[in-house]
Each structure stands twice: as C-alpha cells, then as structure tokens.
Design an enzyme around this catalytic site. Structure first.
Site, PDB file in Angstrom:
ATOM      1  N   HIS A  25       4.251  -2.347 -10.844  1.00 24.57           N
ATOM      2  CA  HIS A  25       4.729  -3.293  -9.828  1.00 24.57           C
ATOM      3  C   HIS A  25       6.163  -2.977  -9.406  1.00 24.57           C
ATOM      4  CE1 HIS A  25       1.213  -5.894  -9.789  1.00 24.57           C
ATOM      5  NE2 HIS A  25       1.140  -5.643 -11.084  1.00 24.57           N
ATOM      6  N   GLY A 110     -12.281  -1.132  -9.986  1.00 25.55           N
ATOM      7  CA  GLY A 110     -11.657  -2.333 -10.536  1.00 25.55           C
ATOM      8  C   GLY A 110     -11.106  -2.137 -11.938  1.00 25.55           C
ATOM      9  N   GLY A 112      -8.402  -0.402 -12.644  1.00 19.96           N
ATOM     10  CA  GLY A 112      -6.958  -0.171 -12.624  1.00 19.96           C
ATOM     11  C   GLY A 112      -6.614   1.300 -12.694  1.00 19.96           C
ATOM     12  N   LEU A 113      -7.606   2.182 -12.556  1.00 15.37           N
ATOM     13  CA  LEU A 113      -7.347   3.627 -12.593  1.00 15.37           C
ATOM     14  C   LEU A 113      -7.438   4.228 -11.190  1.00 15.37           C
ATOM     15  CD1 LEU A 113      -9.225   4.566 -15.890  1.00 15.37           C
ATOM     16  CD2 LEU A 113      -6.859   3.855 -15.568  1.00 15.37           C
ATOM     17  N   SER A 114      -7.513   3.365 -10.202  1.00 16.91           N
ATOM     18  CA  SER A 114      -7.379   3.748  -8.805  1.00 16.91           C
ATOM     19  C   SER A 114      -8.482   4.640  -8.246  1.00 16.91           C
ATOM     20  CB  SER A 114      -6.007   4.408  -8.578  1.00 16.91           C
ATOM     21  OG  SER A 114      -5.734   4.358  -7.217  1.00 16.91           O
ATOM     22  N   SER A 116      -9.893   3.900  -5.611  1.00 17.44           N
ATOM     23  CA  SER A 116      -9.745   3.868  -4.147  1.00 17.44           C
ATOM     24  C   SER A 116      -8.846   4.999  -3.649  1.00 17.44           C
ATOM     25  CB  SER A 116      -9.236   2.504  -3.686  1.00 17.44           C
ATOM     26  OG  SER A 116      -8.060   2.158  -4.338  1.00 17.44           O
ATOM     27  N   ASP A 161      -0.506   4.901  -6.136  1.00 18.17           N
ATOM     28  CA  ASP A 161      -1.793   5.537  -6.433  1.00 18.17           C
ATOM     29  C   ASP A 161      -2.008   6.770  -5.565  1.00 18.17           C
ATOM     30  OD1 ASP A 161      -1.974   3.253  -7.926  1.00 18.17           O
ATOM     31  OD2 ASP A 161      -3.179   2.199  -6.436  1.00 18.17           O
ATOM     32  N   TYR A 211      -2.147 -10.255  -7.006  1.00 18.24           N
ATOM     33  CA  TYR A 211      -1.303  -9.126  -6.582  1.00 18.24           C
ATOM     34  C   TYR A 211      -0.497  -9.474  -5.327  1.00 18.24           C
ATOM     35  CZ  TYR A 211      -0.059  -4.295  -5.381  1.00 18.24           C
ATOM     36  OH  TYR A 211       0.619  -3.146  -5.065  1.00 18.24           O
TER      37      TYR A 211
HETATM   38  C1  GLA Z   1      -1.935  -1.181  -7.843  1.00 16.36           C
HETATM   39  C2  GLA Z   1      -1.391  -0.777  -6.494  1.00 16.36           C
HETATM   40  C3  GLA Z   1      -0.146   0.083  -6.640  1.00 16.36           C
HETATM   41  C4  GLA Z   1       0.870  -0.560  -7.576  1.00 16.36           C
HETATM   42  C5  GLA Z   1       0.190  -1.028  -8.862  1.00 16.36           C
HETATM   43  C6  GLA Z   1       1.118  -1.812  -9.754  1.00 16.36           C
HETATM   44  O1  GLA Z   1      -2.414  -0.053  -8.528  1.00 16.36           O
HETATM   45  O2  GLA Z   1      -2.360  -0.055  -5.787  1.00 16.36           O
HETATM   46  O3  GLA Z   1       0.416   0.328  -5.380  1.00 16.36           O
HETATM   47  O4  GLA Z   1       1.528  -1.614  -6.943  1.00 16.36           O
HETATM   48  O5  GLA Z   1      -0.940  -1.819  -8.600  1.00 16.36           O
HETATM   49  O6  GLA Z   1       2.092  -0.985 -10.272  1.00 16.36           O
END
Ligand code: GLA
Length: 360
Positions: A25, A110, A112-114, A116, A161, A211
């Site tokens: 964040h 979902g 948290g490993l991105s 997208s 990400d 978020y």
């Molecule tokens: C998600 C968002 C990122 C970042 C993180 C938190 O992964 O896509 O841009 O803000 O949360 O660090």
C-alpha cells in the site's frame, strides 16, 4: 491425433504473477516497494485471424468472448481486462488485428499474487507481436496496463503489479521508488532458507473490498497535511491527524522505512532481520492499516507455528495469500508453495509452451 495445419504463426506470451516481499500500500502513496516476479502466471496464445474480430477464450474458466478489435466495448470479469488491453494498445498506436486468444494460468485469482497484471502483461506482449510492432518501453507498458485496471476494470490499483510483471529480473527483487519510478534489482539470496506463500482461503476482490476506501483515506490524509503524496508527509505532523488517518499515514511512512531496511538486510545476508521486517510489516498492515481478516491471521499463525522467521499478508489485503520466510529445515504447512524470483513477462518459444495449450 490429426492436427489442424497451422498456416499462420501462433504467438505465445507469458506474464508472471508477483510476490511483494515488502512495501504494501505504498505504490499509490509515492513510496517504496520490493516485489519479485514468480514462475507462476498467465500464458496467452494468439493466432492472427482474417477480419477484425477478437475471439478470446479463458480455458480454465471455460468462458469465451468475441468483440470487434476496433471497438471492444465494455464487459465484466476477465473480459474487461482483455477488452481494456486491446483498447488501450489501440490508443497507444498499436495496430490491433483480428486474433484468436487463448488464456491459461496457474495463479489463483484473488490470491494477492496478481493474476490480473500477469494477464495484462502477457496479452500486451502477444498483441504487440501479432501486430509486428516494436515493444515499447516497459515502464510505459506498465502504465498502460494500470490504465486497464483503473479505467476498464474499475479497480483503483497502483503500478506495483504491472511494474513487477514487466520489469523484474530473475534472482532479484526489484526496489521501486514510486515517486520517480527509479528501479533497482536487489539480489535475493536465500541459501537454505525458503520463501513460501499460503492462501488464506479468503478471496479478496479489490473493487469490492476496503482497498478503495484505504486509497481515499490516504487522499484525505494528504489533503489535511498539504502534501501531494503520503510518502512526503512529515511523520510528526502525520501523528497529529485524526483517526483513522493517523494510523493509515503511520503505516505508509513506517512501511517505506521497512523497504530500505529489507534491502539492507538482503545486501548483508541478514535473513533473521528480513524475517523480523516481514512480521513488522504484517503488524502494521493489521493494526494501522486495518487490512487483515481472521483467515489471514490464522494463516500467519500456522506459518509461524511451522517455523517461519517472519510472515505477512501480500497484495491488497482483506484476504489473499500470506508470505513466509521459512527457517532452514522448517517444513511449511500443507498447501504452501515455494516462491523464487523469476523473469519478467516474455514471449515464449514453442518449446516452452505448456503442453495443455500445445495439444489443443
Ligand atoms: C494491490 C494493487 C497494487 C498495490 C497492492 C498493495 O496488489 O494492485 O497496486 O496497491 O495491492 O500494496
């Protein structure tokens, strides 16, 4: 088994998921982060088609989409990422042709490993290659992918990400300064120690979670402090903010310090200190940023019990995965996945294509 003759080249591209070692964040606050790309991600197979239609298929979801390359229009879910990427590439001047696109992936959505950013990065590289265009600057490409999230998907995410997926290097984490977009690879040498992720089981969904609320709180804190971004705030002035803005600012400012402390710990090989910093980051995200949930706390506790030197939630929070640094010889809980720093998004040779795609 007879196969359809391929008269046209099929382009394949891979976009990696990422683990953010520390610096959560901070991206949308002009701060610091230290992500690395992982070897799990999204693969896109792109075959040029006559005419101007894009036909997309998400193999794992068993879902399809079809739209005009020159007028993608709006849609929800994974289709928003695809249509948005096509539209943004067109705006950037890439001649998007008709194509058949097939997506497969092994980053859980979902988590948290991105997944997208992995999809956006792979799709960009594939479509640019199909168009026969030169690859643009990768930081600019990351910004383009971020516009897809913001303007097409409706997730107010930062650049973390996308920069990780497009700019990380094998064997290293990437120190990103979001104020300047200066990047520095920091070798991640772990010896017998291991980094693992473990899913909490609670899915996070950026657009529907806290978020966006956190982002607006950070904006409110900036306004109250008269700064453009929280990373520039004076810590003493930030301590005088009303709650919860005081704690939000405190997280961002302390997390920035932890990123450089982590860089120093890695450069001196002090992995005990790296573990302590992961713990401190998690405590800050939980207590100051209020971004944890019960399932994440249980997952952190299970990893610590199994011999983690430190553990923290990764990504946007409110669910998702937990990252842990395991002491040498410690056995992580069942379901944990070892993660190591891999390469950024890239075009694949046909040999590197997962067989389940090649067999189609
Ligand atoms: C998600 C968002 C990122 C970042 C993180 C938190 O992964 O896509 O841009 O803000 O949360 O660090």
């Amino acid at each position: 088994m007879p196969t359809r003759p391929r008269l046209r080249p099929v382009i394949r591209a891979f976009g990696p998921g990422r683990v953010n070692l520390i610096g959560e964040h901070t991206d949308y606050n002009g701060g610091l982060a230290l992500p690395f790309a992982i070897d799990r991600g999204v693969t896109v197979e792109a075959e040029p088609l006559d005419g101007g239609e894009i036909r997309a298929e998400a193999l794992d979801l068993r879902e399809t989409d079809a739209f005009a390359a020159d007028d993608p229009g709006r849609a929800g879910g994974w289709r928003a990422f695809v249509r948005g990427t096509v539209a943004e590439l067109r705006t950037a001047g890439v001649q998007i042709q008709g194509a058949r696109l097939v997506f497969t992936g092994d980053v859980p959505q979902g988590s948290g490993l991105s997944s997208s950013a992995a999809l956006e990065a792979a799709l960009c590289l594939a479509l640019i290659a199909v168009a026969g265009a030169d690859e643009p600057d990768r930081t600019e490409l990351a910004k383009l992918c971020s516009r897809v999230e913001n303007d097409w998907v409706g997730a107010e995410t930062g650049l973390l990400d996308q920069l990780a997926a497009l700019r990380c290097e094998p064997g290293a984490a990437l120190r990103i300064d979001f104020a300047t977009l200066a990047l520095r690879p920091v070798p991640l040498t772990l010896g017998d120690w291991r980094l693992v992720t473990l899913e909490s089981g609670a899915q996070h969904e950026h657009a529907e979670s806290g978020y966006n609320e956190r982002r607006s709180e950070c904006r409110a804190a900036c306004e109250a402090l008269g700064v453009a971004q929280l990373a520039d705030a004076d810590p003493e002035a930030a301590e005088r903010l009303p709650e919860p803005l005081r704690r939000r600012a405190r997280h961002v400012l302390s997390e920035n310090e932890r990123v450089d402390a982590m860089v120093a710990a890695l450069e001196t090989g002090d992995l005990e200190q790296a573990g302590r910093l992961l713990d401190a980051s998690h405590a800050s995200l939980r207590d100051d940023y209020d971004a944890s949930v019960a399932a994440v706390e249980e997952t952190v506790a299970a990893l610590r019990h199994a011999g983690a030197a430190g553990a923290r939630m990764v990504g946007g929070g409110f669910g998702g995965s937990v990252l842990a640094l395991m002491l040498p010889g410690a056995e992580p809980p069942e379901g944990s996945v070892e993660v190591a720093p891999g390469a950024a998004a890239r075009l694949l040779s046909s040999e590197a294509v997962p067989t389940r795609i090649r067999r189609r």
